[in-house]
Scaffold this motif. Structure first.
Motif, short mmCIF file in Angstrom:
data_model
loop_
_atom_site.label_atom_id
_atom_site.label_comp_id
_atom_site.label_asym_id
_atom_site.label_seq_id
_atom_site.Cartn_x
_atom_site.Cartn_y
_atom_site.Cartn_z
N ASP A 91 0.82 -1.21 0.00
CA ASP A 91 0.00 0.00 0.00
C ASP A 91 0.86 1.27 0.00
OD1 ASP A 91 -2.19 -1.64 0.07
OD2 ASP A 91 -2.65 -1.28 2.19
N ALA A 92 2.13 1.15 0.37
CA ALA A 92 3.02 2.31 0.41
C ALA A 92 3.54 2.67 -0.97
CB ALA A 92 4.20 2.02 1.35
N ILE A 93 3.37 1.76 -1.92
CA ILE A 93 3.95 1.97 -3.25
C ILE A 93 2.90 2.55 -4.20
CG2 ILE A 93 5.10 0.88 -5.20
CD1 ILE A 93 6.02 -1.30 -3.18
N ASP A 94 3.14 3.79 -4.57
CA ASP A 94 2.31 4.46 -5.57
C ASP A 94 3.25 4.91 -6.68
OD1 ASP A 94 0.70 6.05 -7.14
OD2 ASP A 94 0.11 7.41 -5.52
N PRO A 95 3.21 4.24 -7.84
CA PRO A 95 4.12 4.58 -8.93
C PRO A 95 4.04 6.06 -9.33
CG PRO A 95 2.90 2.59 -9.47
CD PRO A 95 2.31 3.14 -8.20
N GLU A 96 2.93 6.71 -9.04
CA GLU A 96 2.76 8.11 -9.39
C GLU A 96 3.36 9.04 -8.33
OE1 GLU A 96 1.38 8.99 -12.36
OE2 GLU A 96 1.29 6.83 -12.74
N ASP A 97 3.71 8.48 -7.15
CA ASP A 97 4.22 9.34 -6.07
C ASP A 97 5.36 8.63 -5.33
OD1 ASP A 97 4.57 11.35 -4.26
OD2 ASP A 97 2.63 11.13 -3.27
N LEU A 98 6.45 8.39 -6.03
CA LEU A 98 7.61 7.74 -5.40
C LEU A 98 8.26 8.63 -4.33
CD1 LEU A 98 9.31 5.92 -8.40
CD2 LEU A 98 7.93 4.95 -6.56
N GLU A 99 8.10 9.93 -4.47
CA GLU A 99 8.68 10.84 -3.49
C GLU A 99 8.10 10.60 -2.09
OE1 GLU A 99 8.97 15.60 -2.71
OE2 GLU A 99 9.05 14.93 -4.79
N LEU A 100 6.83 10.29 -2.02
CA LEU A 100 6.20 9.99 -0.73
C LEU A 100 6.83 8.74 -0.11
CD1 LEU A 100 4.08 10.47 1.46
CD2 LEU A 100 2.48 9.11 0.09
N LEU A 101 7.05 7.71 -0.91
CA LEU A 101 7.70 6.49 -0.41
C LEU A 101 9.11 6.80 0.08
CD1 LEU A 101 7.85 3.47 0.11
CD2 LEU A 101 8.44 3.17 -2.31
N GLU A 102 9.84 7.57 -0.68
CA GLU A 102 11.20 7.95 -0.28
C GLU A 102 11.19 8.69 1.06
OE1 GLU A 102 12.31 10.20 -3.71
OE2 GLU A 102 12.96 8.42 -4.84
N ASP A 103 10.24 9.62 1.21
CA ASP A 103 10.13 10.37 2.46
C ASP A 103 9.80 9.45 3.63
OD1 ASP A 103 10.69 12.72 1.12
OD2 ASP A 103 8.58 13.38 1.02
N MET A 104 8.93 8.46 3.39
CA MET A 104 8.58 7.52 4.47
C MET A 104 9.78 6.67 4.86
SD MET A 104 4.64 6.23 3.94
CE MET A 104 4.75 5.71 2.24
N ILE A 105 10.60 6.28 3.90
CA ILE A 105 11.80 5.49 4.20
C ILE A 105 12.75 6.32 5.07
CG2 ILE A 105 13.85 4.39 3.24
CD1 ILE A 105 12.05 3.57 0.83
N VAL A 106 12.98 7.55 4.67
CA VAL A 106 13.86 8.44 5.44
C VAL A 106 13.32 8.63 6.84
CG1 VAL A 106 14.74 10.81 5.62
CG2 VAL A 106 14.83 9.61 3.42
N ALA A 107 12.01 8.85 6.97
CA ALA A 107 11.41 9.05 8.28
C ALA A 107 11.54 7.81 9.16
CB ALA A 107 9.94 9.46 8.13
N ALA A 108 11.33 6.64 8.56
CA ALA A 108 11.44 5.40 9.31
C ALA A 108 12.88 5.16 9.77
CB ALA A 108 10.95 4.21 8.47
N VAL A 109 13.85 5.44 8.91
CA VAL A 109 15.26 5.29 9.28
C VAL A 109 15.61 6.25 10.42
CG1 VAL A 109 17.65 5.63 8.51
CG2 VAL A 109 16.04 4.38 7.06
N ASN A 110 15.19 7.51 10.30
CA ASN A 110 15.46 8.48 11.37
C ASN A 110 14.82 8.08 12.69
OD1 ASN A 110 17.06 10.13 9.76
ND2 ASN A 110 15.35 11.42 9.12
N ASP A 111 13.61 7.54 12.61
CA ASP A 111 12.92 7.06 13.81
C ASP A 111 13.71 5.92 14.45
OD1 ASP A 111 10.77 6.83 15.71
OD2 ASP A 111 9.88 5.23 14.50
#
Length: 138
Positions: A91-111
């Motif tokens: 559900d996190a993968i939206d081919p039209e909005d990869l930037e959102l997925l990238e931001d979530m990855i960064v946020a999860a790593v920082n957390d």
């Protein structure tokens, strides 16, 4: 300044100064006392080193998890900040909005990294007595 002058102003309660005093005057009793004073400190340092190694091992085995997007992206790292796993729900993968997925990855790593820091500080706090030694784990 001669050895005798240095010895007269020496603080004989300080083990290092006692060694200087002893070296310049040849007082073997003071040298023995200085050595005895320093022995417990060496034992204490060796015990702290042993405890530090044990804690480092434990931190390497301790996993913490960070997440973002309500759990759509999860990251596992050790308390030593070594990444072990990344989990991304479809559900996190939206081919039209990869930037959102990238931001979530960064946020999860920082957390996860923040939790790793907290875990390490919690375990090391007892050993360092809250000294806040720079570069020890951060």
């Amino acid at each position: 300044m001669g050895g005798r002058e240095r010895c007269e102003v020496a603080d004989r309660t300080d083990p290092v100064t006692v060694c200087v005093y002893t070296a310049c005057e040849g007082h073997t009793d003071d040298a023995r006392k200085a050595s005895e004073t320093m022995q417990p400190n060496m034992k204490m340092l060796q015990e702290m080193q042993r405890q530090m190694q044990k804690i480092q091992h434990e931190l390497g085995e301790t996993l913490v998890e960070g997440q973002a997007g309500g759990g759509l992206v999860k990251v596992q790292v050790t308390a030593l900040k070594q990444m072990r796993a990344v989990s991304i729900k479809p559900d996190a993968i939206d081919p039209e909005d990869l930037e959102l997925l990238e931001d979530m990855i960064v946020a999860a790593v920082n957390d996860a990294m923040g939790k790793a820091d907290e875990t390490a500080q919690g375990k090391l706090g007892g050993l360092t007595g809250g000294l806040g030694i720079p570069g020890l784990m951060g």
